[in-house]
Every structure is written in structure tokens, then in C-alpha cells.
Design an enzyme around this catalytic site. Sequence first.
Site, mmCIF file in Angstrom:
data_model
loop_
_atom_site.group_PDB
_atom_site.id
_atom_site.type_symbol
_atom_site.label_atom_id
_atom_site.label_comp_id
_atom_site.label_asym_id
_atom_site.label_seq_id
_atom_site.Cartn_x
_atom_site.Cartn_y
_atom_site.Cartn_z
ATOM 1 N N TYR A 1 -0.393 1.772 6.151
ATOM 2 C CA TYR A 1 -1.501 0.868 5.868
ATOM 3 C C TYR A 1 -1.403 -0.362 6.760
ATOM 4 O O TYR A 1 -0.355 -1.006 6.834
ATOM 5 C CB TYR A 1 -1.447 0.447 4.405
ATOM 6 C CG TYR A 1 -2.702 -0.180 3.889
ATOM 7 C CD1 TYR A 1 -3.701 0.597 3.319
ATOM 8 C CD2 TYR A 1 -2.896 -1.558 3.953
ATOM 9 C CE1 TYR A 1 -4.855 0.023 2.819
ATOM 10 C CE2 TYR A 1 -4.040 -2.136 3.460
ATOM 11 C CZ TYR A 1 -5.020 -1.344 2.899
ATOM 12 O OH TYR A 1 -6.169 -1.933 2.410
ATOM 13 N N SER A 2 -2.504 -0.687 7.433
ATOM 14 C CA SER A 2 -2.525 -1.854 8.310
ATOM 15 C C SER A 2 -3.882 -2.526 8.235
ATOM 16 O O SER A 2 -4.908 -1.937 8.605
ATOM 17 C CB SER A 2 -2.225 -1.464 9.758
ATOM 18 O OG SER A 2 -2.392 -2.580 10.618
ATOM 19 N N ASN A 3 -3.908 -3.753 7.764
ATOM 20 C CA ASN A 3 -5.163 -4.503 7.705
ATOM 21 C C ASN A 3 -5.764 -4.724 9.082
ATOM 22 O O ASN A 3 -6.983 -4.875 9.221
ATOM 23 C CB ASN A 3 -4.916 -5.837 7.003
ATOM 24 C CG ASN A 3 -4.631 -5.666 5.527
ATOM 25 O OD1 ASN A 3 -5.503 -5.295 4.755
ATOM 26 N ND2 ASN A 3 -3.401 -5.916 5.121
ATOM 27 N N THR B 1 -7.885 0.252 -3.866
ATOM 28 C CA THR B 1 -7.412 -0.986 -4.464
ATOM 29 C C THR B 1 -7.831 -2.158 -3.593
ATOM 30 O O THR B 1 -8.118 -1.989 -2.404
ATOM 31 C CB THR B 1 -5.884 -0.970 -4.608
ATOM 32 O OG1 THR B 1 -5.310 -0.642 -3.344
ATOM 33 C CG2 THR B 1 -5.447 0.049 -5.641
ATOM 34 N N GLY B 2 -7.861 -3.338 -4.177
ATOM 35 C CA GLY B 2 -8.244 -4.519 -3.431
ATOM 36 C C GLY B 2 -7.440 -5.723 -3.871
ATOM 37 O O GLY B 2 -7.669 -6.259 -4.959
ATOM 38 N N THR C 1 2.522 -18.172 1.472
ATOM 39 C CA THR C 1 3.505 -18.895 0.662
ATOM 40 C C THR C 1 2.825 -20.146 0.106
ATOM 41 O O THR C 1 1.814 -20.609 0.651
ATOM 42 C CB THR C 1 4.734 -19.314 1.484
ATOM 43 O OG1 THR C 1 4.316 -20.259 2.492
ATOM 44 C CG2 THR C 1 5.392 -18.111 2.165
ATOM 45 N N SER D 1 -9.322 -5.465 -0.343
ATOM 46 C CA SER D 1 -9.451 -4.272 0.496
ATOM 47 C C SER D 1 -10.510 -3.285 0.048
ATOM 48 O O SER D 1 -10.750 -2.297 0.745
ATOM 49 C CB SER D 1 -8.098 -3.568 0.585
ATOM 50 O OG SER D 1 -7.230 -4.292 1.424
#
Length: 387
Positions: A193-195, A335-336, A157, A87
Site C-alpha cells: 500500500y502506497s498513498n 478503509t479510510g 506527530t 482513503s
Amino acid sequence: MRVRTALASTTALLLTTALATAFTPPTAPAPAHTATVRALEAAVRSGVPGAAVTVRDTHGTWSATAGTGDPRTGKSRSPDDRYRIGSLTKTFVATVLLQLEAEGRLSLDDTVDEWLPGLVEGHGNDGRRITLRQLLRHTSGIPDYTADPDFRARYLTEDGFRQHRHDTLAPRQLVAIALRHAPDFAPGTSWRYSNTNYVIAGMVIEKATGRSYATEITRRLIEPLRLTATSVPVGKTEVPRPSSRAYSTFDGSAGEPYDVTDLDPSLAAASGAMISDSADLDRFYAALLGGRLLPARQSRELRTTVAIAKAPDVRYGLGLMDRRLSCGVHVWTHTGDILGSTSVAATTPDGRHTLALNFDGDWAGDTTAVLDAEYCGAADRSARRSN
């Protein structure tokens, strides 16, 4: 792609052997960064395979590493390692959109529907009510596609990743996954937060310029700043060398890690697909906060923040966070997180003291401890000099 802490939530034998690798000394003597070195060592002791940090300040550039970059061979981490920055990509995307606004090619008050008619609709989602600014600030209410149960089972997963790590996903597919769900809240009324927000932002860049977000980041930021280790991979599943491997336990537990280095970055798109190294990230964030990439008005927009209820020490701007550390020092940071890679970049408000950090595992380690060690130690040293 994901955000850790309060913002959201190869074999075991080989890895166990690798974790015993001794700490790799800094590239140059740097007594002032002793606390930072100790924080890296602590991260490796907690289970991170390897860590690498580069700091740039008025005294020059300093780097340190700890642990291993490849448990199969025992190869140490290198300060020159390239890694998936997750991110941190969002700061690049926000910068490009702000540059386009400065050029008069769009306004952050434009709605999503003005640029991408009909893209955001269904289940109560309405692009006619969502502005570009709300996308960049995560106040749109659009659900995060990475929280969709089917997406998580398919890509996040171990079983799903084994089968689908090389799937290529179009941005519209990612948005469609998010829009299976109702909005998290009405636009502008809260923060989450939403990508998906940044996937859409990348699509707006393409619509406004006729070129992909990857091309615009390259021509506007990577090339002018000479970020030679930085790229926006399209259709490339490997991380360019020099690089370390990347490991994930998928559920954040201390279970058996899995090598996730090679993957199709389209699963992150403009929300987190980029690759860089710590020196390049320092250069980018120093230029951005130092006022070299945006005019004054857009720089103010970048730093105009909203509160985050679950993180009282963090406020979110446009692809950038204002964070108060344990000693009261404020840094601009992001952050990423993407499978197998945990990163953070930070800088003082004037861009003169930057740090970029990477862990090559995603289930252990404390990036906040490294920030506190570097910036709070610097604050203590300044206080002592002034007395």
C-alpha cells in the site's frame, strides 16, 4: 490516508467525561441490526469518542450512533455528520480513471512516464516501467510518502502537527518525498500500500482532462449522484457542518487525545482528502458495485484483484478490496484513515446492501467487528429464512 489492520500497520478530562455519554439509540427501530448496535457500543467502550453508521439495503435505510461528536460540549454523534473519509477517496479516483479509459482518453496499460514525463525517477524509481493499473492496484513499488520519517515528524506527530497543520503541499512535493527512497520492489512483482500511487493518479487525471482530480470527481460522481454532503476540499481546513470533531493520539496509544479536526487536506491530496457522510458513501458504493458508473469491461477491471500476503482474507482491486468476513461472506470495501478519523465503507457484490461507518478518533475501535456484525448477522438471518 493510512490503512489500518493488516494492510499497513480538549483535554483528557473532557474526553473522559464525553466517553461516559450513553449510547444514542438508532434513528428507527431496527431489531435486525442489533448486533451492529452492540458493535458500535463496544467501539465506544474501547475508547472511541463517537461512532456513526448508516446501512442501506432492500428494506430501506437505517442509522445508529454512539458516544459523542464533541467532547467539549458532550454533543452526541449524528447520522448526518460529515467527516474526512481518508482513503475512501481512492475508490473515487480509481472510478474516474476507469471512466476515462472507457472514453478512450487513456489506457490503464499506459505508463506513468507517458503522462507525467520525468516525474517518477531517482533512487531506482522509474516511471517508464510503471503502469496506471499498477498505481491503482498498489503493485507499482513506489514508496509511500507518509512513511518518510521527516514527513511523519512534521505532520503526524503532535509537535509537528501543531506547527504545520495548515501547510499547503503540492502533489509534486509529496511525490518528491516518496522518491527520496528506493522502490519497495520491482513494478508488478509484489503488493504494498502506497498513498503516493494515488497522488500520482490524481495528477494523471489532471493531465488527461485539463481539470483537477477534484473537479473531475465533482462533475462525474458527486453531482450526478447528488452526493450533497460530499466534497473535495481545496484550501479549506474546516469540515462543513453538520460534523463532529476529530481526535488523534498520533501514535495509536491510549494517551491524551488532541483535536485535529482542522487541517489542510493537501497533505493527503488524491490519496485521501475527501469529506462525505455515511448516506452519501452508501449511495456511491451502491452505484459503483451496482454497475451504474462503469461499463462492463471497466467494472471487471475494478474487481480484478491481487493477493495481499499479510492479509489472507483480503484481495486488492482498483481502489477497492474484496474482503472475506469471519462468516465467509464477501464484501467489496475500503478503509479510510486520516488523522482523527477512521472510516470504512462496504457493500455486497450487487451493491444492494451497503454500510458506511465512521469513528471520530484514530486510536481505538474495531471496524471489522462492525462489518461482521452487520453482514454476518444478515447471512444468519437469510439462512434461517431458507430453512
